[in-house]
Design a protein around this motif. Structure first.
Motif, PDB file in Angstrom:
ATOM      1  N   GLU A 190       0.837  -1.194   0.000  1.00  0.00           N
ATOM      2  CA  GLU A 190       0.000   0.000   0.000  1.00  0.00           C
ATOM      3  C   GLU A 190       0.872   1.244   0.000  1.00  0.00           C
ATOM      4  O   GLU A 190       1.856   1.320   0.716  1.00  0.00           O
ATOM      5  CB  GLU A 190      -0.900   0.025   1.231  1.00  0.00           C
ATOM      6  CG  GLU A 190      -1.972  -1.026   1.204  1.00  0.00           C
ATOM      7  CD  GLU A 190      -2.923  -0.866   2.366  1.00  0.00           C
ATOM      8  OE1 GLU A 190      -3.114   0.266   2.837  1.00  0.00           O
ATOM      9  OE2 GLU A 190      -3.459  -1.881   2.801  1.00  0.00           O
ATOM     10  N   SER A 204       0.018   7.543   0.309  1.00  0.00           N
ATOM     11  CA  SER A 204      -0.767   8.677  -0.153  1.00  0.00           C
ATOM     12  C   SER A 204      -2.024   8.274  -0.910  1.00  0.00           C
ATOM     13  O   SER A 204      -2.785   9.143  -1.324  1.00  0.00           O
ATOM     14  CB  SER A 204       0.092   9.573  -1.044  1.00  0.00           C
ATOM     15  OG  SER A 204       0.436   8.887  -2.218  1.00  0.00           O
ATOM     16  N   SER A 220      -5.650   6.655  -1.038  1.00  0.00           N
ATOM     17  CA  SER A 220      -6.787   6.205  -0.249  1.00  0.00           C
ATOM     18  C   SER A 220      -7.695   5.369  -1.136  1.00  0.00           C
ATOM     19  O   SER A 220      -8.149   5.857  -2.176  1.00  0.00           O
ATOM     20  CB  SER A 220      -7.547   7.415   0.286  1.00  0.00           C
ATOM     21  OG  SER A 220      -8.795   7.028   0.803  1.00  0.00           O
ATOM     22  N   PRO A 221      -7.987   4.140  -0.761  1.00  0.00           N
ATOM     23  CA  PRO A 221      -8.866   3.313  -1.585  1.00  0.00           C
ATOM     24  C   PRO A 221     -10.258   3.919  -1.747  1.00  0.00           C
ATOM     25  O   PRO A 221     -10.860   3.818  -2.806  1.00  0.00           O
ATOM     26  CB  PRO A 221      -8.944   1.991  -0.824  1.00  0.00           C
ATOM     27  CG  PRO A 221      -7.784   1.980   0.089  1.00  0.00           C
ATOM     28  CD  PRO A 221      -7.465   3.412   0.387  1.00  0.00           C
ATOM     29  N   LEU A 222     -10.763   4.559  -0.718  1.00  0.00           N
ATOM     30  CA  LEU A 222     -12.080   5.174  -0.794  1.00  0.00           C
ATOM     31  C   LEU A 222     -12.076   6.340  -1.778  1.00  0.00           C
ATOM     32  O   LEU A 222     -12.988   6.483  -2.602  1.00  0.00           O
ATOM     33  CB  LEU A 222     -12.500   5.663   0.592  1.00  0.00           C
ATOM     34  CG  LEU A 222     -13.914   6.223   0.712  1.00  0.00           C
ATOM     35  CD1 LEU A 222     -14.941   5.164   0.348  1.00  0.00           C
ATOM     36  CD2 LEU A 222     -14.157   6.741   2.102  1.00  0.00           C
ATOM     37  N   LEU A 223     -11.039   7.147  -1.740  1.00  0.00           N
ATOM     38  CA  LEU A 223     -10.932   8.278  -2.651  1.00  0.00           C
ATOM     39  C   LEU A 223     -10.733   7.804  -4.091  1.00  0.00           C
ATOM     40  O   LEU A 223     -11.345   8.334  -5.028  1.00  0.00           O
ATOM     41  CB  LEU A 223      -9.777   9.184  -2.231  1.00  0.00           C
ATOM     42  CG  LEU A 223      -9.601  10.470  -3.028  1.00  0.00           C
ATOM     43  CD1 LEU A 223     -10.817  11.363  -2.860  1.00  0.00           C
ATOM     44  CD2 LEU A 223      -8.354  11.196  -2.581  1.00  0.00           C
ATOM     45  N   THR A 224      -9.910   6.797  -4.284  1.00  0.00           N
ATOM     46  CA  THR A 224      -9.669   6.260  -5.623  1.00  0.00           C
ATOM     47  C   THR A 224     -10.943   5.646  -6.199  1.00  0.00           C
ATOM     48  O   THR A 224     -11.306   5.908  -7.349  1.00  0.00           O
ATOM     49  CB  THR A 224      -8.552   5.202  -5.579  1.00  0.00           C
ATOM     50  OG1 THR A 224      -7.390   5.782  -4.996  1.00  0.00           O
ATOM     51  CG2 THR A 224      -8.226   4.694  -6.958  1.00  0.00           C
TER      52      THR A 224
END
Length: 54
Positions: free
Chosen positions: A23, A26, A28-32
């Motif tokens: 990972e 910088s 974020s999975p939620l943002l991506t």
């Protein structure tokens, strides 16, 4: 080299791979995922606006 030897080497390489578990700090999975969803919804909206003949 055989297929089995190549596979074993790749598994070893993958397990040694990163110190942080793969990972990036910088990202974020939620943002991506949210950004991808918004982009796809925008493309869907544009496509339906151009296809008014149906």
């Amino acid at each position: 080299m055989s297929l089995h030897a190549n596979a074993a080497q790749l598994v070893t390489l993958a397990s040694e791979g990163g110190e942080h578990g793969g990972e990036h700090a910088s990202l974020s999975p939620l943002l991506t995922g949210g950004g991808a969803f918004v982009a796809l919804m925008l493309l869907l909206w544009i496509t339906t606006r151009f296809n008014r003949d149906r």
